[in-house]
Design a protein around this motif. Sequence first.
Motif, PDB file in Angstrom:
ATOM      1  N   GLY A  59      -9.809 -17.544 -27.105  1.00 15.19           N
ATOM      2  CA  GLY A  59     -10.532 -18.794 -27.340  1.00 15.19           C
ATOM      3  C   GLY A  59      -9.817 -19.918 -26.602  1.00 15.19           C
ATOM      4  O   GLY A  59      -9.185 -19.691 -25.577  1.00 15.19           O
ATOM      5  N   THR A  60      -9.923 -21.080 -27.153  1.00 14.92           N
ATOM      6  CA  THR A  60      -9.321 -22.246 -26.514  1.00 14.92           C
ATOM      7  C   THR A  60      -7.833 -22.351 -26.853  1.00 14.92           C
ATOM      8  O   THR A  60      -7.458 -22.139 -27.992  1.00 14.92           O
ATOM      9  CB  THR A  60      -9.994 -23.522 -27.071  1.00 14.92           C
ATOM     10  OG1 THR A  60     -11.382 -23.294 -27.137  1.00 14.92           O
ATOM     11  CG2 THR A  60      -9.686 -24.725 -26.228  1.00 14.92           C
ATOM     12  N   TRP A 112     -15.352 -31.590 -31.972  1.00 14.86           N
ATOM     13  CA  TRP A 112     -14.369 -30.513 -32.064  1.00 14.86           C
ATOM     14  C   TRP A 112     -14.987 -29.134 -32.155  1.00 14.86           C
ATOM     15  O   TRP A 112     -14.544 -28.198 -31.508  1.00 14.86           O
ATOM     16  CB  TRP A 112     -13.432 -30.740 -33.264  1.00 14.86           C
ATOM     17  CG  TRP A 112     -12.590 -31.927 -33.065  1.00 14.86           C
ATOM     18  CD1 TRP A 112     -12.547 -33.055 -33.831  1.00 14.86           C
ATOM     19  CD2 TRP A 112     -11.681 -32.147 -31.974  1.00 14.86           C
ATOM     20  NE1 TRP A 112     -11.679 -33.952 -33.276  1.00 14.86           N
ATOM     21  CE2 TRP A 112     -11.130 -33.426 -32.158  1.00 14.86           C
ATOM     22  CE3 TRP A 112     -11.290 -31.397 -30.881  1.00 14.86           C
ATOM     23  CZ2 TRP A 112     -10.206 -33.962 -31.282  1.00 14.86           C
ATOM     24  CZ3 TRP A 112     -10.366 -31.927 -30.001  1.00 14.86           C
ATOM     25  CH2 TRP A 112      -9.834 -33.182 -30.215  1.00 14.86           C
ATOM     26  N   SER A 113     -16.014 -29.009 -33.000  1.00 18.50           N
ATOM     27  CA  SER A 113     -16.552 -27.654 -33.154  1.00 18.50           C
ATOM     28  C   SER A 113     -17.198 -27.198 -31.847  1.00 18.50           C
ATOM     29  O   SER A 113     -17.081 -26.040 -31.466  1.00 18.50           O
ATOM     30  CB  SER A 113     -17.509 -27.557 -34.337  1.00 18.50           C
ATOM     31  OG  SER A 113     -18.509 -28.530 -34.225  1.00 18.50           O
ATOM     32  N   ALA A 114     -17.824 -28.122 -31.113  1.00 17.90           N
ATOM     33  CA  ALA A 114     -18.432 -27.734 -29.831  1.00 17.90           C
ATOM     34  C   ALA A 114     -17.357 -27.352 -28.822  1.00 17.90           C
ATOM     35  O   ALA A 114     -17.540 -26.459 -27.997  1.00 17.90           O
ATOM     36  CB  ALA A 114     -19.279 -28.874 -29.291  1.00 17.90           C
ATOM     37  N   ILE A 115     -16.211 -28.019 -28.885  1.00 18.66           N
ATOM     38  CA  ILE A 115     -15.138 -27.708 -27.942  1.00 18.66           C
ATOM     39  C   ILE A 115     -14.489 -26.369 -28.291  1.00 18.66           C
ATOM     40  O   ILE A 115     -14.209 -25.547 -27.425  1.00 18.66           O
ATOM     41  CB  ILE A 115     -14.078 -28.835 -27.936  1.00 18.66           C
ATOM     42  CG1 ILE A 115     -14.669 -30.098 -27.280  1.00 18.66           C
ATOM     43  CG2 ILE A 115     -12.805 -28.401 -27.224  1.00 18.66           C
ATOM     44  CD1 ILE A 115     -13.789 -31.317 -27.338  1.00 18.66           C
ATOM     45  N   ARG A 135     -15.408 -28.801 -21.438  1.00 19.76           N
ATOM     46  CA  ARG A 135     -15.959 -27.579 -22.005  1.00 19.76           C
ATOM     47  C   ARG A 135     -17.314 -27.303 -21.385  1.00 19.76           C
ATOM     48  O   ARG A 135     -18.096 -28.233 -21.144  1.00 19.76           O
ATOM     49  CB  ARG A 135     -16.135 -27.810 -23.513  1.00 19.76           C
ATOM     50  CG  ARG A 135     -16.516 -26.586 -24.305  1.00 19.76           C
ATOM     51  CD  ARG A 135     -15.317 -25.689 -24.482  1.00 19.76           C
ATOM     52  NE  ARG A 135     -15.584 -24.681 -25.506  1.00 19.76           N
ATOM     53  CZ  ARG A 135     -15.928 -23.428 -25.228  1.00 19.76           C
ATOM     54  NH1 ARG A 135     -16.050 -23.040 -23.987  1.00 19.76           N
ATOM     55  NH2 ARG A 135     -16.139 -22.559 -26.208  1.00 19.76           N
ATOM     56  N   ALA A 136     -17.593 -26.034 -21.139  1.00 17.84           N
ATOM     57  CA  ALA A 136     -18.945 -25.620 -20.774  1.00 17.84           C
ATOM     58  C   ALA A 136     -19.135 -24.236 -21.360  1.00 17.84           C
ATOM     59  O   ALA A 136     -18.193 -23.440 -21.398  1.00 17.84           O
ATOM     60  CB  ALA A 136     -19.120 -25.584 -19.257  1.00 17.84           C
ATOM     61  N   HIS A 172     -25.038 -13.043 -19.514  1.00 23.93           N
ATOM     62  CA  HIS A 172     -23.579 -13.170 -19.440  1.00 23.93           C
ATOM     63  C   HIS A 172     -23.123 -14.335 -20.305  1.00 23.93           C
ATOM     64  O   HIS A 172     -23.770 -15.385 -20.325  1.00 23.93           O
ATOM     65  CB  HIS A 172     -23.127 -13.432 -17.997  1.00 23.93           C
ATOM     66  CG  HIS A 172     -23.121 -12.213 -17.138  1.00 23.93           C
ATOM     67  ND1 HIS A 172     -24.270 -11.577 -16.738  1.00 23.93           N
ATOM     68  CD2 HIS A 172     -22.088 -11.494 -16.615  1.00 23.93           C
ATOM     69  CE1 HIS A 172     -23.957 -10.519 -15.998  1.00 23.93           C
ATOM     70  NE2 HIS A 172     -22.634 -10.449 -15.912  1.00 23.93           N
ATOM     71  N   ILE A 173     -21.991 -14.145 -20.981  1.00 26.38           N
ATOM     72  CA  ILE A 173     -21.397 -15.241 -21.747  1.00 26.38           C
ATOM     73  C   ILE A 173     -20.473 -16.009 -20.810  1.00 26.38           C
ATOM     74  O   ILE A 173     -19.557 -15.428 -20.215  1.00 26.38           O
ATOM     75  CB  ILE A 173     -20.605 -14.710 -22.958  1.00 26.38           C
ATOM     76  CG1 ILE A 173     -21.547 -13.920 -23.870  1.00 26.38           C
ATOM     77  CG2 ILE A 173     -19.934 -15.858 -23.716  1.00 26.38           C
ATOM     78  CD1 ILE A 173     -20.843 -13.108 -24.932  1.00 26.38           C
ATOM     79  N   VAL A 174     -20.750 -17.286 -20.665  1.00 22.87           N
ATOM     80  CA  VAL A 174     -19.933 -18.133 -19.788  1.00 22.87           C
ATOM     81  C   VAL A 174     -19.142 -19.093 -20.659  1.00 22.87           C
ATOM     82  O   VAL A 174     -19.697 -19.792 -21.505  1.00 22.87           O
ATOM     83  CB  VAL A 174     -20.830 -18.926 -18.815  1.00 22.87           C
ATOM     84  CG1 VAL A 174     -19.996 -19.935 -18.028  1.00 22.87           C
ATOM     85  CG2 VAL A 174     -21.567 -17.982 -17.879  1.00 22.87           C
ATOM     86  N   GLN A 175     -17.847 -19.095 -20.473  1.00 20.60           N
ATOM     87  CA  GLN A 175     -16.972 -19.978 -21.235  1.00 20.60           C
ATOM     88  C   GLN A 175     -16.071 -20.721 -20.268  1.00 20.60           C
ATOM     89  O   GLN A 175     -15.328 -20.100 -19.517  1.00 20.60           O
ATOM     90  CB  GLN A 175     -16.055 -19.157 -22.167  1.00 20.60           C
ATOM     91  CG  GLN A 175     -16.750 -18.332 -23.202  1.00 20.60           C
ATOM     92  CD  GLN A 175     -17.075 -19.128 -24.454  1.00 20.60           C
ATOM     93  OE1 GLN A 175     -16.877 -20.343 -24.496  1.00 20.60           O
ATOM     94  NE2 GLN A 175     -17.595 -18.463 -25.449  1.00 20.60           N
ATOM     95  N   VAL A 176     -16.138 -22.032 -20.293  1.00 22.42           N
ATOM     96  CA  VAL A 176     -15.175 -22.834 -19.541  1.00 22.42           C
ATOM     97  C   VAL A 176     -14.438 -23.677 -20.566  1.00 22.42           C
ATOM     98  O   VAL A 176     -15.064 -24.378 -21.355  1.00 22.42           O
ATOM     99  CB  VAL A 176     -15.875 -23.767 -18.534  1.00 22.42           C
ATOM    100  CG1 VAL A 176     -14.855 -24.661 -17.831  1.00 22.42           C
ATOM    101  CG2 VAL A 176     -16.676 -22.963 -17.527  1.00 22.42           C
ATOM    102  N   VAL A 177     -13.132 -23.529 -20.608  1.00 17.12           N
ATOM    103  CA  VAL A 177     -12.332 -24.362 -21.506  1.00 17.12           C
ATOM    104  C   VAL A 177     -11.312 -25.069 -20.651  1.00 17.12           C
ATOM    105  O   VAL A 177     -10.391 -24.427 -20.136  1.00 17.12           O
ATOM    106  CB  VAL A 177     -11.592 -23.531 -22.570  1.00 17.12           C
ATOM    107  CG1 VAL A 177     -10.896 -24.477 -23.536  1.00 17.12           C
ATOM    108  CG2 VAL A 177     -12.541 -22.626 -23.309  1.00 17.12           C
ATOM    109  N   GLY A 178     -11.490 -26.358 -20.472  1.00 17.99           N
ATOM    110  CA  GLY A 178     -10.564 -27.062 -19.610  1.00 17.99           C
ATOM    111  C   GLY A 178     -10.525 -26.394 -18.260  1.00 17.99           C
ATOM    112  O   GLY A 178     -11.542 -26.248 -17.581  1.00 17.99           O
ATOM    113  N   ARG A 179      -9.381 -25.924 -17.875  1.00 12.64           N
ATOM    114  CA  ARG A 179      -9.263 -25.382 -16.522  1.00 12.64           C
ATOM    115  C   ARG A 179      -9.583 -23.889 -16.433  1.00 12.64           C
ATOM    116  O   ARG A 179      -9.510 -23.295 -15.364  1.00 12.64           O
ATOM    117  CB  ARG A 179      -7.847 -25.617 -16.001  1.00 12.64           C
ATOM    118  CG  ARG A 179      -6.802 -24.991 -16.874  1.00 12.64           C
ATOM    119  CD  ARG A 179      -5.433 -25.322 -16.340  1.00 12.64           C
ATOM    120  NE  ARG A 179      -4.410 -24.912 -17.284  1.00 12.64           N
ATOM    121  CZ  ARG A 179      -3.157 -24.708 -16.962  1.00 12.64           C
ATOM    122  NH1 ARG A 179      -2.779 -24.885 -15.725  1.00 12.64           N
ATOM    123  NH2 ARG A 179      -2.288 -24.339 -17.872  1.00 12.64           N
TER     124      ARG A 179
END
Length: 302
Positions: free
Chosen positions: A117-118, A189-192, A244-245, A256-263
Amino acid sequence: MTGRRVPLTVIGGYLGVGKTTLVNRLLSATNGTRYAVLVNDLGAVNVDAELLESTGADRIVLSNGCLCCSLADGLTEVMFDLADRTDEFDHVVIELSGVGLPGPVARWGRAPGFVPGTTLVLAAADSVVDRLADPLVGDTVRRQLADADLVVLTRTDLVDTAGAAVARAAIATTTDAPIAAGPSAELPWSAIVEAAPPGVGAGSEVSDHVPAGPGFTTRAIDVSGAGIDDVRAWLEVRPADVWRAKGVVGAAEGPHIVQVVGRRIEISTAPESAATTPLVVIAPDEVGDALDQWIDRWTAGR
Ligand SMILES: Nc1nc2c(ncn2[C@@H]2O[C@H](COP(=O)(O)OP(=O)(O)OP(=O)(O)O)[C@@H](O)[C@H]2O)c(=O)[nH]1
Ligand SMILES: [Mg+2]
Protein backbone atom coordinates in the motif's frame (compact mmCIF):
# COMPACT_ATOMS: atom_id res chain seq x y z
CA MET A 1 -4.53 -18.53 5.08
CA THR A 2 -7.68 -17.14 3.47
CA GLY A 3 -6.12 -16.44 0.06
CA ARG A 4 -7.27 -12.84 0.29
CA ARG A 5 -4.57 -10.18 0.05
CA VAL A 6 -5.05 -6.83 1.76
CA PRO A 7 -3.06 -3.63 1.27
CA LEU A 8 -0.46 -2.67 3.83
CA THR A 9 -0.01 1.03 4.53
CA VAL A 10 2.97 2.20 6.56
CA ILE A 11 2.93 5.55 8.35
CA GLY A 12 6.30 6.76 9.52
CA GLY A 13 8.01 9.95 10.54
CA TYR A 14 10.00 11.24 13.45
CA LEU A 15 8.67 11.57 17.01
CA GLY A 16 5.63 13.77 17.39
CA VAL A 17 5.12 14.67 13.72
CA GLY A 18 1.42 13.76 13.81
CA LYS A 19 1.28 10.07 12.86
CA THR A 20 -1.39 9.09 15.39
CA THR A 21 -3.36 12.20 14.50
CA LEU A 22 -3.37 11.08 10.87
CA VAL A 23 -4.39 7.52 11.77
CA ASN A 24 -7.30 8.91 13.75
CA ARG A 25 -8.37 11.06 10.81
CA LEU A 26 -8.23 8.04 8.57
CA LEU A 27 -10.29 5.93 10.96
CA SER A 28 -12.88 8.64 11.34
CA ALA A 29 -13.74 8.55 7.62
CA THR A 30 -13.32 5.00 6.44
CA ASN A 31 -16.21 4.57 4.00
CA GLY A 32 -16.77 1.23 5.64
CA THR A 33 -13.23 -0.07 5.15
CA ARG A 34 -12.24 -2.34 8.00
CA TYR A 35 -8.77 -1.42 9.21
CA ALA A 36 -6.40 -3.47 11.27
CA VAL A 37 -4.19 -0.89 12.97
CA LEU A 38 -0.81 -1.70 14.41
CA VAL A 39 0.89 0.90 16.50
CA ASN A 40 4.37 0.61 17.78
CA ASP A 41 5.21 3.08 20.47
CA LEU A 42 8.46 3.69 22.23
CA GLY A 43 8.68 3.12 25.94
CA ALA A 44 6.99 0.92 28.46
CA VAL A 45 3.42 2.05 27.86
CA ASN A 46 1.84 1.89 24.43
CA VAL A 47 0.42 5.39 24.59
CA ASP A 48 -0.52 5.51 20.94
CA ALA A 49 -2.90 2.59 21.30
CA GLU A 50 -4.72 4.64 23.89
CA LEU A 51 -4.66 7.74 21.68
CA LEU A 52 -6.44 5.98 18.84
CA GLU A 53 -9.95 7.30 19.13
CA SER A 54 -11.77 4.92 16.86
CA THR A 55 -13.50 1.94 18.35
CA GLY A 56 -14.66 0.61 14.99
CA ALA A 57 -11.29 -0.53 13.71
CA ASP A 58 -9.84 -3.88 14.51
CA ARG A 59 -7.05 -2.66 16.73
CA ILE A 60 -4.17 -4.99 17.06
CA VAL A 61 -1.42 -3.59 19.20
CA LEU A 62 2.14 -4.74 18.97
CA SER A 63 4.35 -5.24 21.95
CA ASN A 64 6.87 -2.47 22.32
CA GLY A 65 10.13 -2.15 20.49
CA CYS A 66 11.33 -0.63 17.29
CA LEU A 67 9.70 -2.41 14.35
CA CYS A 68 12.55 -1.63 12.03
CA CYS A 69 15.09 -3.45 14.13
CA SER A 70 13.02 -6.18 15.70
CA LEU A 71 11.51 -7.72 12.59
CA ALA A 72 12.63 -11.05 13.96
CA ASP A 73 10.24 -11.07 16.88
CA GLY A 74 7.11 -8.98 17.38
CA LEU A 75 6.25 -7.91 13.86
CA THR A 76 6.88 -11.25 12.17
CA GLU A 77 4.52 -12.99 14.56
CA VAL A 78 1.81 -10.39 14.14
CA MET A 79 2.09 -10.31 10.35
CA PHE A 80 1.82 -14.09 10.07
CA ASP A 81 -1.19 -13.96 12.37
CA LEU A 82 -2.77 -11.20 10.27
CA ALA A 83 -2.07 -13.05 7.03
CA ASP A 84 -4.19 -15.91 8.39
CA ARG A 85 -7.07 -13.59 9.17
CA THR A 86 -7.36 -11.37 6.12
CA ASP A 87 -11.06 -12.15 5.88
CA GLU A 88 -11.56 -10.08 9.05
CA PHE A 89 -10.36 -6.74 7.68
CA ASP A 90 -9.71 -4.90 4.42
CA HIS A 91 -6.53 -2.94 5.06
CA VAL A 92 -3.60 -2.94 7.47
CA VAL A 93 -2.11 0.29 8.74
CA ILE A 94 1.10 0.25 10.72
CA GLU A 95 2.11 3.37 12.61
CA LEU A 96 5.82 3.10 13.18
CA SER A 97 7.60 4.38 16.22
CA GLY A 98 9.17 7.80 15.73
CA VAL A 99 12.60 6.26 15.20
CA GLY A 100 11.48 3.36 12.99
CA LEU A 101 12.51 3.03 9.35
CA PRO A 102 9.54 2.51 7.00
CA GLY A 103 11.29 0.55 4.24
CA PRO A 104 11.79 -2.80 5.96
CA VAL A 105 8.25 -2.78 7.32
CA ALA A 106 6.73 -1.79 3.97
CA ARG A 107 8.38 -4.87 2.43
CA TRP A 108 5.80 -6.97 4.27
CA GLY A 109 3.43 -5.72 1.58
CA ARG A 110 5.04 -8.33 -0.69
CA ALA A 111 4.50 -11.20 1.75
CA PRO A 112 1.63 -13.70 1.40
CA GLY A 113 -1.65 -12.16 2.55
CA PHE A 114 -0.69 -8.59 1.66
CA VAL A 115 -0.20 -6.21 -1.22
CA PRO A 116 1.94 -3.10 -0.99
CA GLY A 117 0.00 0.00 0.00
CA THR A 118 1.11 3.53 0.61
CA THR A 119 4.24 4.38 2.56
CA LEU A 120 3.49 7.79 4.00
CA VAL A 121 6.26 9.58 5.86
CA LEU A 122 5.26 12.63 7.84
CA ALA A 123 7.43 15.66 8.48
CA ALA A 124 6.41 18.50 10.77
CA ALA A 125 6.70 21.94 9.16
CA ASP A 126 7.79 23.48 12.45
CA SER A 127 10.60 21.04 13.19
CA VAL A 128 11.85 19.18 10.10
CA VAL A 129 14.57 21.72 9.26
CA ASP A 130 16.09 21.51 12.74
CA ARG A 131 15.71 17.76 12.87
CA LEU A 132 17.52 17.26 9.58
CA ALA A 133 20.35 19.47 10.80
CA ASP A 134 20.60 17.68 14.12
CA PRO A 135 23.79 15.61 14.32
CA LEU A 136 22.09 12.98 16.46
CA VAL A 137 18.78 12.44 14.69
CA GLY A 138 19.32 13.98 11.25
CA ASP A 139 20.38 10.71 9.68
CA THR A 140 17.32 8.84 10.96
CA VAL A 141 14.95 11.53 9.69
CA ARG A 142 16.70 11.55 6.33
CA ARG A 143 16.47 7.76 5.99
CA GLN A 144 12.81 7.80 7.00
CA LEU A 145 11.98 10.40 4.35
CA ALA A 146 13.97 8.52 1.73
CA ASP A 147 11.59 5.55 2.17
CA ALA A 148 8.45 7.60 1.45
CA ASP A 149 6.15 7.11 -1.52
CA LEU A 150 4.48 10.32 -0.43
CA VAL A 151 5.65 12.80 2.21
CA VAL A 152 3.00 14.54 4.29
CA LEU A 153 3.90 17.95 5.65
CA THR A 154 2.09 18.34 8.99
CA ARG A 155 1.72 21.15 11.54
CA THR A 156 1.68 23.69 8.74
CA ASP A 157 -0.57 25.89 10.87
CA LEU A 158 2.42 26.55 13.12
CA VAL A 159 4.58 28.16 10.43
CA ASP A 160 4.10 30.98 7.94
CA THR A 161 4.35 30.58 4.17
CA ALA A 162 8.10 31.16 4.18
CA GLY A 163 8.55 28.60 6.94
CA ALA A 164 6.57 26.03 4.99
CA ALA A 165 8.66 26.71 1.88
CA VAL A 166 11.89 26.21 3.84
CA ALA A 167 10.52 22.96 5.25
CA ARG A 168 9.61 21.75 1.76
CA ALA A 169 13.04 22.62 0.44
CA ALA A 170 14.69 20.71 3.29
CA ILE A 171 12.50 17.65 2.62
CA ALA A 172 13.29 17.83 -1.09
CA THR A 173 16.98 17.29 -0.30
CA THR A 174 16.11 13.84 1.08
CA THR A 175 13.62 12.48 -1.45
CA ASP A 176 11.98 13.12 -4.78
CA ALA A 177 8.61 11.94 -3.44
CA PRO A 178 5.81 14.50 -3.76
CA ILE A 179 4.86 16.42 -0.63
CA ALA A 180 1.21 16.57 0.40
CA ALA A 181 0.29 19.47 2.62
CA GLY A 182 -2.84 21.20 3.70
CA PRO A 183 -5.18 21.38 6.65
CA SER A 184 -4.77 17.85 7.96
CA ALA A 185 -8.43 17.56 8.89
CA GLU A 186 -9.42 18.20 5.31
CA LEU A 187 -7.03 16.19 3.17
CA PRO A 188 -8.74 13.18 1.58
CA TRP A 189 -6.96 10.60 3.69
CA SER A 190 -9.08 7.61 2.85
CA ALA A 191 -8.80 8.38 -0.88
CA ILE A 192 -5.03 8.68 -0.56
CA VAL A 193 -4.53 5.60 1.56
CA GLU A 194 -7.21 3.16 0.54
CA ALA A 195 -6.29 0.90 -2.30
CA ALA A 196 -9.65 0.23 -3.85
CA PRO A 197 -10.47 2.83 -6.45
CA PRO A 198 -13.37 4.89 -5.18
CA GLY A 199 -16.65 3.96 -6.78
CA VAL A 200 -17.06 1.33 -9.45
CA GLY A 201 -19.59 2.96 -11.67
CA ALA A 202 -19.63 5.77 -14.19
CA GLY A 203 -17.09 8.55 -14.26
CA SER A 204 -19.35 11.10 -12.67
CA GLU A 205 -19.87 8.89 -9.65
CA VAL A 206 -16.15 8.53 -9.20
CA SER A 207 -15.34 12.20 -9.33
CA ASP A 208 -18.21 12.86 -6.95
CA HIS A 209 -16.68 10.38 -4.60
CA VAL A 210 -13.44 12.34 -4.17
CA PRO A 211 -14.60 15.94 -4.24
CA ALA A 212 -11.90 18.55 -4.38
CA GLY A 213 -11.24 20.18 -1.01
CA PRO A 214 -9.10 22.99 0.35
CA GLY A 215 -5.66 22.77 -1.19
CA PHE A 216 -6.26 19.84 -3.53
CA THR A 217 -8.04 19.02 -6.72
CA THR A 218 -9.24 15.81 -8.36
CA ARG A 219 -9.84 14.56 -11.87
CA ALA A 220 -11.46 11.41 -13.25
CA ILE A 221 -10.13 10.28 -16.63
CA ASP A 222 -11.52 7.52 -18.78
CA VAL A 223 -8.63 5.55 -20.26
CA SER A 224 -10.59 2.44 -21.18
CA GLY A 225 -9.66 0.64 -24.35
CA ALA A 226 -6.04 1.80 -24.28
CA GLY A 227 -3.06 -0.53 -24.21
CA ILE A 228 -1.75 -0.88 -20.66
CA ASP A 229 1.79 0.04 -21.78
CA ASP A 230 0.43 3.31 -23.16
CA VAL A 231 -1.28 4.01 -19.85
CA ARG A 232 1.96 3.34 -17.98
CA ALA A 233 4.00 5.53 -20.31
CA TRP A 234 1.53 8.36 -19.84
CA LEU A 235 1.52 7.93 -16.05
CA GLU A 236 5.30 8.14 -16.07
CA VAL A 237 5.14 11.69 -17.39
CA ARG A 238 2.50 12.88 -14.90
CA PRO A 239 3.09 16.16 -13.07
CA ALA A 240 5.62 15.41 -10.35
CA ASP A 241 3.35 16.64 -7.58
CA VAL A 242 0.49 14.20 -8.11
CA TRP A 243 -0.25 12.62 -4.74
CA ARG A 244 -2.41 9.75 -5.84
CA ALA A 245 -4.00 8.13 -8.86
CA LYS A 246 -5.94 4.91 -8.97
CA GLY A 247 -8.48 3.01 -10.95
CA VAL A 248 -9.49 -0.34 -12.39
CA VAL A 249 -8.63 0.39 -15.98
CA GLY A 250 -10.43 -1.48 -18.73
CA ALA A 251 -7.29 -1.82 -20.87
CA ALA A 252 -7.19 -3.46 -24.28
CA GLU A 253 -5.52 -6.45 -22.59
CA GLY A 254 -8.26 -6.67 -19.92
CA PRO A 255 -8.91 -4.99 -16.58
CA HIS A 256 -5.85 -3.74 -14.70
CA ILE A 257 -5.53 -2.20 -11.25
CA VAL A 258 -3.53 1.00 -11.51
CA GLN A 259 -2.06 2.47 -8.35
CA VAL A 260 0.08 5.58 -8.22
CA VAL A 261 1.19 6.65 -4.76
CA GLY A 262 3.43 9.64 -4.83
CA ARG A 263 6.38 8.59 -6.89
CA ARG A 264 5.47 4.90 -7.15
CA ILE A 265 3.44 3.30 -9.96
CA GLU A 266 2.03 -0.23 -9.60
CA ILE A 267 0.00 -1.91 -12.31
CA SER A 268 -1.40 -5.41 -11.91
CA THR A 269 -4.01 -7.48 -13.68
CA ALA A 270 -7.50 -7.50 -12.22
CA PRO A 271 -9.98 -10.39 -12.46
CA GLU A 272 -11.66 -10.49 -15.88
CA SER A 273 -14.99 -9.79 -14.16
CA ALA A 274 -13.76 -6.68 -12.32
CA ALA A 275 -15.88 -3.56 -12.76
CA THR A 276 -13.74 -0.92 -14.42
CA THR A 277 -13.50 2.73 -13.37
CA PRO A 278 -11.99 5.92 -14.66
CA LEU A 279 -8.60 6.80 -13.30
CA VAL A 280 -9.04 9.15 -10.35
CA VAL A 281 -6.20 11.59 -9.73
CA ILE A 282 -5.61 13.68 -6.61
CA ALA A 283 -3.10 16.53 -6.69
CA PRO A 284 -2.46 19.83 -4.96
CA ASP A 285 -4.33 22.86 -6.29
CA GLU A 286 -1.19 24.46 -7.68
CA VAL A 287 -0.72 21.75 -10.27
CA GLY A 288 -4.29 21.97 -11.59
CA ASP A 289 -3.13 23.52 -14.88
CA ALA A 290 -0.28 21.06 -15.33
CA LEU A 291 -2.74 18.27 -14.58
CA ASP A 292 -5.11 19.44 -17.29
CA GLN A 293 -2.27 19.74 -19.81
CA TRP A 294 -1.18 16.22 -18.97
CA ILE A 295 -4.74 14.94 -19.41
CA ASP A 296 -4.98 16.84 -22.71
CA ARG A 297 -1.87 15.02 -23.88
CA TRP A 298 -3.63 11.75 -23.27
CA THR A 299 -6.77 12.83 -25.05
CA ALA A 300 -4.79 14.23 -27.98
CA GLY A 301 -2.86 10.99 -28.31
CA ARG A 302 -6.00 8.85 -28.64
N1 LIG B 1 -0.84 22.49 15.63
C1 LIG B 1 -0.87 21.25 15.16
N2 LIG B 1 -0.65 20.22 15.98
C2 LIG B 1 -0.68 18.97 15.48
C3 LIG B 1 -0.94 18.70 14.10
N3 LIG B 1 -0.88 17.37 13.90
C4 LIG B 1 -0.61 16.83 15.11
N4 LIG B 1 -0.49 17.79 16.07
C5 LIG B 1 -0.17 17.64 17.49
O1 LIG B 1 1.17 17.19 17.57
C6 LIG B 1 1.32 16.32 18.71
C7 LIG B 1 1.89 14.99 18.26
O2 LIG B 1 0.91 14.36 17.43
P1 LIG B 1 0.83 12.78 17.31
O3 LIG B 1 -0.21 12.49 16.30
O4 LIG B 1 0.69 12.13 18.63
O5 LIG B 1 2.28 12.50 16.73
P2 LIG B 1 3.00 11.09 16.50
O6 LIG B 1 3.82 11.23 15.29
O7 LIG B 1 2.00 10.00 16.52
O8 LIG B 1 3.92 11.01 17.78
P3 LIG B 1 4.77 9.72 18.26
O9 LIG B 1 3.94 8.51 17.97
O10 LIG B 1 4.97 9.96 19.70
O11 LIG B 1 6.06 9.75 17.51
C8 LIG B 1 -0.07 16.19 19.33
O12 LIG B 1 -0.17 17.13 20.36
C9 LIG B 1 -0.99 16.57 18.18
O13 LIG B 1 -2.21 17.08 18.64
C10 LIG B 1 -1.17 19.83 13.23
O14 LIG B 1 -1.38 19.70 12.01
N5 LIG B 1 -1.12 21.07 13.82
MG1 LIG C 1 1.97 8.27 17.57
